[in-house]
Design a protein around this motif. Structure first.
Motif, PDB file in Angstrom:
ATOM      1  N   TYR A   1      -7.690   7.681  -8.139  1.00 44.10           N
ATOM      2  CA  TYR A   1      -7.682   8.422  -6.872  1.00 44.10           C
ATOM      3  C   TYR A   1      -8.390   7.615  -5.786  1.00 44.10           C
ATOM      4  CZ  TYR A   1      -5.607  12.928  -8.102  1.00 44.10           C
ATOM      5  OH  TYR A   1      -4.719  13.918  -8.432  1.00 44.10           O
ATOM      6  N   LEU A   2      -9.540   7.019  -6.138  1.00 46.75           N
ATOM      7  CA  LEU A   2     -10.292   6.268  -5.124  1.00 46.75           C
ATOM      8  C   LEU A   2      -9.479   5.071  -4.627  1.00 46.75           C
ATOM      9  CD1 LEU A   2     -13.984   6.309  -6.428  1.00 46.75           C
ATOM     10  CD2 LEU A   2     -12.994   7.579  -4.518  1.00 46.75           C
ATOM     11  N   ILE A   3      -8.802   4.387  -5.561  1.00 50.73           N
ATOM     12  CA  ILE A   3      -7.994   3.216  -5.164  1.00 50.73           C
ATOM     13  C   ILE A   3      -6.849   3.677  -4.257  1.00 50.73           C
ATOM     14  CG2 ILE A   3      -6.396   1.433  -6.033  1.00 50.73           C
ATOM     15  CD1 ILE A   3      -8.233   1.325  -8.555  1.00 50.73           C
ATOM     16  N   ALA A   4      -6.161   4.752  -4.677  1.00 48.10           N
ATOM     17  CA  ALA A   4      -5.018   5.240  -3.891  1.00 48.10           C
ATOM     18  C   ALA A   4      -5.465   5.692  -2.502  1.00 48.10           C
ATOM     19  CB  ALA A   4      -4.334   6.387  -4.634  1.00 48.10           C
ATOM     20  N   ILE A   5      -6.617   6.364  -2.426  1.00 47.99           N
ATOM     21  CA  ILE A   5      -7.110   6.848  -1.134  1.00 47.99           C
ATOM     22  C   ILE A   5      -7.522   5.669  -0.252  1.00 47.99           C
ATOM     23  CG2 ILE A   5      -8.964   8.161  -0.026  1.00 47.99           C
ATOM     24  CD1 ILE A   5      -8.863   9.834  -2.737  1.00 47.99           C
ATOM     25  N   ALA A   6      -8.123   4.644  -0.890  1.00 48.01           N
ATOM     26  CA  ALA A   6      -8.505   3.447  -0.113  1.00 48.01           C
ATOM     27  C   ALA A   6      -7.244   2.798   0.466  1.00 48.01           C
ATOM     28  CB  ALA A   6      -9.263   2.468  -1.000  1.00 48.01           C
ATOM     29  N   LEU A   7      -6.195   2.689  -0.370  1.00 52.63           N
ATOM     30  CA  LEU A   7      -4.954   2.064   0.111  1.00 52.63           C
ATOM     31  C   LEU A   7      -4.294   2.917   1.195  1.00 52.63           C
ATOM     32  CD1 LEU A   7      -3.495   0.694  -3.216  1.00 52.63           C
ATOM     33  CD2 LEU A   7      -4.309  -0.620  -1.270  1.00 52.63           C
ATOM     34  N   LEU A   8      -4.337   4.233   1.009  1.00 52.19           N
ATOM     35  CA  LEU A   8      -3.741   5.104   2.024  1.00 52.19           C
ATOM     36  C   LEU A   8      -4.512   4.975   3.345  1.00 52.19           C
ATOM     37  CD1 LEU A   8      -1.746   7.278   2.925  1.00 52.19           C
ATOM     38  CD2 LEU A   8      -3.243   9.002   1.945  1.00 52.19           C
TER      39      LEU A   8
ATOM     40  N   LEU B   1     -13.238   7.548   8.129  1.00 46.47           N
ATOM     41  CA  LEU B   1     -13.656   8.943   7.901  1.00 46.47           C
ATOM     42  C   LEU B   1     -12.754   9.609   6.866  1.00 46.47           C
ATOM     43  CD1 LEU B   1     -14.515  10.226  11.506  1.00 46.47           C
ATOM     44  CD2 LEU B   1     -16.092   9.665   9.634  1.00 46.47           C
ATOM     45  N   TYR B   2     -11.464   9.299   6.956  1.00 42.40           N
ATOM     46  CA  TYR B   2     -10.504   9.885   6.016  1.00 42.40           C
ATOM     47  C   TYR B   2     -10.858   9.461   4.582  1.00 42.40           C
ATOM     48  CZ  TYR B   2      -6.259  11.079   3.591  1.00 42.40           C
ATOM     49  OH  TYR B   2      -5.379  11.613   2.686  1.00 42.40           O
ATOM     50  N   PHE B   3     -11.163   8.157   4.434  1.00 42.18           N
ATOM     51  CA  PHE B   3     -11.528   7.658   3.105  1.00 42.18           C
ATOM     52  C   PHE B   3     -12.797   8.351   2.610  1.00 42.18           C
ATOM     53  CE2 PHE B   3     -14.067   4.948   0.359  1.00 42.18           C
ATOM     54  CZ  PHE B   3     -13.194   4.836  -0.712  1.00 42.18           C
TER      55      PHE B   3
ATOM     56  N   PHE C   1       1.188   7.068  -6.484  1.00 37.04           N
ATOM     57  CA  PHE C   1       0.068   8.008  -6.603  1.00 37.04           C
ATOM     58  C   PHE C   1       0.549   9.442  -6.366  1.00 37.04           C
ATOM     59  CE2 PHE C   1      -2.746  10.610  -3.937  1.00 37.04           C
ATOM     60  CZ  PHE C   1      -3.717  10.935  -4.882  1.00 37.04           C
ATOM     61  N   ILE C   2       1.396   9.632  -5.338  1.00 36.70           N
ATOM     62  CA  ILE C   2       1.851  10.995  -5.008  1.00 36.70           C
ATOM     63  C   ILE C   2       2.598  11.605  -6.208  1.00 36.70           C
ATOM     64  CG2 ILE C   2       3.329  12.378  -3.475  1.00 36.70           C
ATOM     65  CD1 ILE C   2       2.662  10.388  -1.241  1.00 36.70           C
ATOM     66  N   VAL C   3       3.425  10.770  -6.879  1.00 39.09           N
ATOM     67  CA  VAL C   3       4.169  11.280  -8.040  1.00 39.09           C
ATOM     68  C   VAL C   3       3.167  11.724  -9.119  1.00 39.09           C
ATOM     69  CG1 VAL C   3       5.784  10.662  -9.887  1.00 39.09           C
ATOM     70  CG2 VAL C   3       6.209   9.871  -7.537  1.00 39.09           C
ATOM     71  N   TYR C   4       2.155  10.837  -9.398  1.00 37.86           N
ATOM     72  CA  TYR C   4       1.149  11.187 -10.415  1.00 37.86           C
ATOM     73  C   TYR C   4       0.381  12.443  -9.993  1.00 37.86           C
ATOM     74  CZ  TYR C   4      -3.014  11.189 -13.286  1.00 37.86           C
ATOM     75  OH  TYR C   4      -4.016  11.584 -14.122  1.00 37.86           O
TER      76      TYR C   4
ATOM     77  N   SER D   1       0.858  -1.196   0.000  1.00 36.49           N
ATOM     78  CA  SER D   1       0.000   0.000   0.000  1.00 36.49           C
ATOM     79  C   SER D   1       0.890   1.240   0.000  1.00 36.49           C
ATOM     80  CB  SER D   1      -0.972   0.005   1.176  1.00 36.49           C
ATOM     81  OG  SER D   1      -0.288  -0.151   2.398  1.00 36.49           O
ATOM     82  N   GLY D   2       2.001   1.182   0.756  1.00 32.82           N
ATOM     83  CA  GLY D   2       2.936   2.315   0.817  1.00 32.82           C
ATOM     84  C   GLY D   2       3.513   2.627  -0.562  1.00 32.82           C
ATOM     85  N   LEU D   3       3.894   1.565  -1.290  1.00 34.73           N
ATOM     86  CA  LEU D   3       4.510   1.776  -2.610  1.00 34.73           C
ATOM     87  C   LEU D   3       3.507   2.365  -3.609  1.00 34.73           C
ATOM     88  CD1 LEU D   3       6.824  -1.326  -3.119  1.00 34.73           C
ATOM     89  CD2 LEU D   3       7.471   1.088  -3.042  1.00 34.73           C
ATOM     90  N   ILE D   4       2.258   1.846  -3.563  1.00 34.63           N
ATOM     91  CA  ILE D   4       1.253   2.369  -4.502  1.00 34.63           C
ATOM     92  C   ILE D   4       0.919   3.824  -4.151  1.00 34.63           C
ATOM     93  CG2 ILE D   4      -1.096   2.077  -5.418  1.00 34.63           C
ATOM     94  CD1 ILE D   4      -0.668  -0.960  -4.990  1.00 34.63           C
TER      95      ILE D   4
END
Ligand code: HEM
Length: 257
Positions: free
Chosen positions: A168-175, A211-213, A119-122, A112-115
């Protein structure tokens, strides 16, 4: 051993660095979400906020540098701890450990950290350096007599694209998943997880992550479904929507496109 050596050369030191950097990044993502939720207010609000941040000058670069060092330290310590654990267990032991619950949690943290990093780079290329899309995706607007970036419209246009919204939704879910585990282990590393508080802290980590998600998903979802609309007249005219100001605006914009 001085304090720096103790922090970087011992397992507990590395865990403390991970916890403290994690706490700083946690503060950043919460602050960032609160700022982004202004998309639900009139566009001037988030545009003024983004304009204020972009005009911080040298202070902005100090904050960016600080955040970058924090992310690098967090990743460095994570990699060092994983390698340390692997070396301590040896190849045979490691294979046995694969089925253990704790090992599963730490493996998913890595992915999850790597994805999230990808995401942050994109994300920075998407909204900060603005080079993932054409010029039309990065409009400007007038704010108190000044031409400023129309961040409100940029966000709505960005999330109207299904693939971008899905990423974005996938990255936020993983975060959020990453945070739910990370917050719990942060409390442990900082010695705040006593037996009495343990289940309370775990619940806090899960409730916070959900809540964050939801907060982030609301932003993406509102733009994607049209609940939050583009209000920039030039962009609306360029997109073929009826001009709601006057015909002069239509003519000028249509002449441009
Ligand atoms: C729905 C979710 C998100 C939205 C709508 C969003 C929106 C934005 C926007 C509009 C900007 C550019 C601001 C400007 O023009 O100055 C930005 C920058 C940034 N975002 Fe996000 N963001 C989201 C999620 C995240 C997440 C999850 C992270 C980190 C894990 C993140 C990290 C950053 C960073 C590092 C910057 C660059 C700041 C700078 O140096 O200027 N964002 N975001």
């Amino acid at each position: 051993m001085n304090i720096l050596q103790a922090l970087f050369n011992t397992s507990i030191g590395k865990k403390i660095v991970m916890a403290v950097t994690g706490l700083i990044l946690f503060g950043f993502v919460v602050g960032h979400l609160v700022g982004n939720l202004q998309i639900f207010s009139p566009p001037e609000k988030i545009n003024a906020y983004a304009h204020f941040l972009q005009n911080l000058g040298p202070a902005l670069w100090v904050i960016r540098g600080f955040l970058l060092v924090t992310v690098l330290l967090h990743v460095w310590m994570a990699v060092a701890l994983v390698m340390e654990n692997k070396a301590a267990r040896g190849p045979k032991d490691y294979a046995n450990q694969q089925t253990l619950k704790a090992s599963y949690a730490s493996r998913t943290m890595r992915y999850s950290g790597l994805i999230v990093l990808a995401f942050i780079v994109y994300h920075i290329m998407h909204f900060t350096t603005k080079n993932t899309h054409g010029e039309a995706f990065y409009p400007t607007t007038m704010l108190h007599g000044e031409v400023v970036a129309d961040v409100h419209t940029m966000m709505v246009l960005g999330f109207q694209q299904p693939l971008v919204a899905a990423f974005y939704l996938i990255a936020i879910a993983l975060l959020s998943w990453h945070l739910s585990h990370g917050l719990a282990s942060m409390f442990q590393s900082l010695g705040l997880r006593t037996r009495a508080w343990s289940s309370c802290l775990n619940k806090f980590a899960v409730v916070f992550s959900v809540l964050y998600f939801l907060g982030n998903a609301a932003i993406v979802g509102a733009a994607f479904t049209g609940a939050v609309k583009i209000q920039n007249e030039e962009v609306k005219v360029a997109m073929g929507e009826i001009c709601s100001v006057n015909c002069e605006v239509c003519e000028t914009v249509q002449a441009k496109h």
